[in-house]
Design an enzyme around this catalytic site. Structure first.
Site: not given
Length: 332
Positions: A165, A192
């Site tokens: 990310d 996540h």
């Protein structure tokens, strides 16, 4: 002049020596991750394990001239692969297919992660454990529950790898801003998957983006994985970028274990930040050290928009985390 990261790597790479085990080394993430770990000079013993194909990956990677031994292990050799490991990286599991969310992977990957966690707890309970297998928001709590059941849980040594990310945020921000992604440092917090992924754009040089651009950018960072799944047309998910993310985070953990200073990365950990609200795990910047997690950093100043994103993420995370805890309770 050397950057801080380069200087860190240069200063102590000669003396550090660690065993790293990759569980799931034959897969789409595992193979490039194994290659990248072979290139890390702190890794002197690389143990590659999978239900099939690991000896072949090991033979291939072993020809790369860095100062580490590589061995591949079959299913009946898991104990040997894990014994003496300092860092264990777990990319094992099935990849996403078009239309699947990370949560859709849960039932298959939960069992795989639980079984590998049992072995890790038995044979290398002091190792730093890095979980890549999705859905991370649920698989990390699964590992914690397994370790607790065996009396070896150390919250400082368990990490959910959210670095992909961070990489995507740097890349996508640079595309919007017309800058070099190498210079874009974006802290990503929360979890996540999807709406739990929160890039803190207000803490970058791009806090004044118009609402439409900002919303589109945040959405792309949150759902960037879908672009890859769609583009691969049923043939897999983000494996190469995830391998790079895993290698970067594993490298940071190794730097911390080696006693290097100011090693800071965002990661999904057993966190004090929102425990009072029932959120046992949360991703934020942490300082890594010889004990694993040295310091969990607060989120810092957030915009009103980010405050709302965090609120929504916390609600979702409570459910994701409970799903992992319940799975172990029902399937010990």
């Amino acid at each position: 002049m050397l950057s801080k990261v380069a200087a860190r790597s240069f200063s102590s790479s000669a003396s550090a020596a660690y065993k790293v085990a990759v569980l799931g080394a034959g897969g789409g993430i595992g193979q490039p991750l194994s290659l990248l770990m072979k290139l890390n000079h702190k890794v002197t013993d690389l143990a590659l394990y999978d239900i099939r194909g690991a000896p072949g990956v090991a033979a291939d990677v072993s020809h790369i001239p860095t100062n580490s031994t590589v061995k591949g292990y079959n299913p009946d050799q898991l104990q040997e692969a894990l014994t003496g490991a300092d860092v264990i990286i777990v990319p094992a599991g099935v990849p996403r297919k078009p239309g699947m969310t990370r949560d859709d992977l849960f039932n298959t990957n939960a069992s795989i992660v639980r079984d590998l966690a049992k072995a890790a707890a038995d044979y290398a309970p002091k190792a730093a454990l890095l979980i890549i297998s999705n859905p991370v928001n649920s698989t990390v709590p699964i590992v914690a529950e397994v370790y607790k059941s065996k009396g070896v849980y150390d919250p400082k040594k368990l990490f959910g790898v959210t670095t992909l990310d961070v990489l995507r945020a740097s890349r996508f921000v640079s595309e919007v801003a017309g800058t070099n992604p190498v210079n874009e440092k974006v802290t990503v917090v929360g979890g996540h998957s999807g709406i739990t992924i929160i890039p803190l754009l207000s803490q970058t040089n791009h806090k004044d983006l118009d609402a439409e651009t900002r919303d589109a950018l945040v959405h792309r960072i949150q759902f960037g994985g879908d672009e890859v799944v769609k583009a691969k047309d049923g043939a897999g998910s983000a494996t190469l970028s995830m391998a790079q993310a895993g290698a970067r985070f594993a490298g940071a953990v190794l730097d911390g274990l080696a006693g290097e200073k100011d090693v800071i990365e965002p990661t999904f950990v057993d966190s004090p930040l929102f425990k009072s609200e029932g959120v046992e795990f949360f991703s934020s910047k942490v300082t890594l050290g010889v004990e694993g997690v040295k310091t969990v950093h607060p989120l810092g100043q957030l915009s009103e928009y980010e405050e709302e994103l965090v609120k929504t993420a916390k609600e979702t995370l409570i459910g994701n985390i409970k799903k992992g805890v319940d799975f172990v309770a029902q399937n010990p």
